[in-house]
Design a protein around this motif. Sequence first.
Motif, PDB file in Angstrom:
ATOM      1  N   ASP A 148      -2.137 -31.729  -7.955  1.00 29.33           N
ATOM      2  CA  ASP A 148      -1.548 -30.392  -7.973  1.00 29.33           C
ATOM      3  C   ASP A 148      -0.367 -30.439  -8.949  1.00 29.33           C
ATOM      4  OD1 ASP A 148       0.667 -31.529  -6.631  1.00 29.33           O
ATOM      5  OD2 ASP A 148      -0.229 -31.113  -4.673  1.00 29.33           O
ATOM      6  N   HIS A 149       0.489 -29.413  -8.901  1.00 28.79           N
ATOM      7  CA  HIS A 149       1.576 -29.353  -9.888  1.00 28.79           C
ATOM      8  C   HIS A 149       2.923 -29.773  -9.296  1.00 28.79           C
ATOM      9  CE1 HIS A 149      -0.669 -27.596 -13.245  1.00 28.79           C
ATOM     10  NE2 HIS A 149      -1.378 -26.970 -12.320  1.00 28.79           N
ATOM     11  N   ASN A 183      -8.677 -28.813 -17.275  1.00 25.34           N
ATOM     12  CA  ASN A 183      -8.567 -27.995 -16.068  1.00 25.34           C
ATOM     13  C   ASN A 183      -7.142 -27.990 -15.530  1.00 25.34           C
ATOM     14  OD1 ASN A 183     -11.277 -27.453 -16.237  1.00 25.34           O
ATOM     15  ND2 ASN A 183     -11.887 -28.774 -14.542  1.00 25.34           N
ATOM     16  N   TYR A 184      -6.521 -29.159 -15.512  1.00 26.55           N
ATOM     17  CA  TYR A 184      -5.170 -29.262 -14.959  1.00 26.55           C
ATOM     18  C   TYR A 184      -4.164 -28.497 -15.814  1.00 26.55           C
ATOM     19  CZ  TYR A 184      -0.877 -31.377 -13.202  1.00 26.55           C
ATOM     20  OH  TYR A 184       0.376 -31.577 -12.677  1.00 26.55           O
ATOM     21  N   SER A 204      -4.749 -26.072 -18.095  1.00 30.26           N
ATOM     22  CA  SER A 204      -5.037 -24.646 -18.254  1.00 30.26           C
ATOM     23  C   SER A 204      -4.988 -23.885 -16.939  1.00 30.26           C
ATOM     24  CB  SER A 204      -6.420 -24.456 -18.893  1.00 30.26           C
ATOM     25  OG  SER A 204      -7.444 -24.900 -18.003  1.00 30.26           O
ATOM     26  N   GLY A 205      -5.114 -24.602 -15.831  1.00 33.98           N
ATOM     27  CA  GLY A 205      -5.144 -23.943 -14.526  1.00 33.98           C
ATOM     28  C   GLY A 205      -6.484 -23.334 -14.194  1.00 33.98           C
ATOM     29  N   ARG A 206      -7.488 -23.545 -15.047  1.00 24.14           N
ATOM     30  CA  ARG A 206      -8.840 -23.027 -14.804  1.00 24.14           C
ATOM     31  C   ARG A 206      -9.742 -24.202 -14.419  1.00 24.14           C
ATOM     32  NH1 ARG A 206     -10.159 -19.650 -20.140  1.00 24.14           N
ATOM     33  NH2 ARG A 206      -9.373 -21.586 -21.062  1.00 24.14           N
ATOM     34  N   ASN A 207     -10.166 -24.229 -13.169  1.00 25.18           N
ATOM     35  CA  ASN A 207     -10.914 -25.369 -12.645  1.00 25.18           C
ATOM     36  C   ASN A 207     -12.419 -25.138 -12.610  1.00 25.18           C
ATOM     37  OD1 ASN A 207      -8.494 -26.684 -12.215  1.00 25.18           O
ATOM     38  ND2 ASN A 207      -8.313 -25.962 -10.101  1.00 25.18           N
TER      39      ASN A 207
END
Length: 311
Positions: free
Chosen positions: A19-20, A84-85, A87-90
């Motif tokens: 996660d972030h 993915n990590y 860009s936030g698009r998984n």
Amino acid sequence: MESGNQTFSPVFVLLGIFDHSPTHTFLFTVVLGIFTVAFLGNSAMVLLIYLDTQLHTPMYFLLSQLSLMDLMLICTTVPKMAFNYLSGRNSISLAGCGTQIFFYVSLLGAECFLLAAMAYDRYVAICHPLRYPVLVSQKLCVLLVVASWILGSLDGVFVLAAALSFSYCSSLEIQHFFCDIAALLPLSCTDTSAFERLLFICCVVMLILPVSVIIVSYSRVLRAVLRMGSGESWRKAFTTCSSHLSVVGLYYGAAMFVYLRPASTHTAEQDVTVSAFYTILTPMLNPLIYSLRNREVSRALRKLLRMGRLM
């Protein structure tokens, strides 16, 4: 496009492993560092063996193929995870998921057989040194490498065909950082029990058969070493085999932990952790193990670096 609870063109969501939070951001940076070292190390190993004529031997030809497989394996999973990590698009399409499954399974299978071929090479080098040029000819090496790639690819095609034949339900979250077939099967609306049994049998063949070749080869090597009188002979035999045995232990230990245990005995978190070990960490360790423990590779690397400084 949906009908009932089935999706004909599914788009999956890779939940990933980070996660972030500050801790996970640091771990992600570490993974990128490992990827960089693995990418550069394996690329350098392939290039070094190709450029240095003194490394144009069966052992180093097999090693170059191992580095190429490791390079492709880490590029199959980590770049997509990093994208993915960041860009936030998984999301990942069915085609993208299938591509990852094919290359991942094919490369794992090919490495299994290649490691067995490398064990045979070491057995002949130690037990039959005078007949080595005949028993491990250039033609045989090429055949062993081609066979490894073909057998691995056949396994990848089989698993990919099965994965694409299943229908998938509305919950399409994959608890992994890439499309692993074991993480994908629970999402299917189709009964996959027969395929899971067949997959287990394939894993047994792909893992146990090469391991048997490795065990037989090194048991004969051990007997030959015990008959050697001098400590120098022991040292040479140990140097010759230790790097390969280290790689075999790292690779097969993790793979058997994931694929040869009943599904009820392990969790998705364990699978993700172990998969990260042998798809990210092991490809970084392999070139380091061979370069640090091998005088000829170290010599060739120093020679290449000197040439680079002179240019």
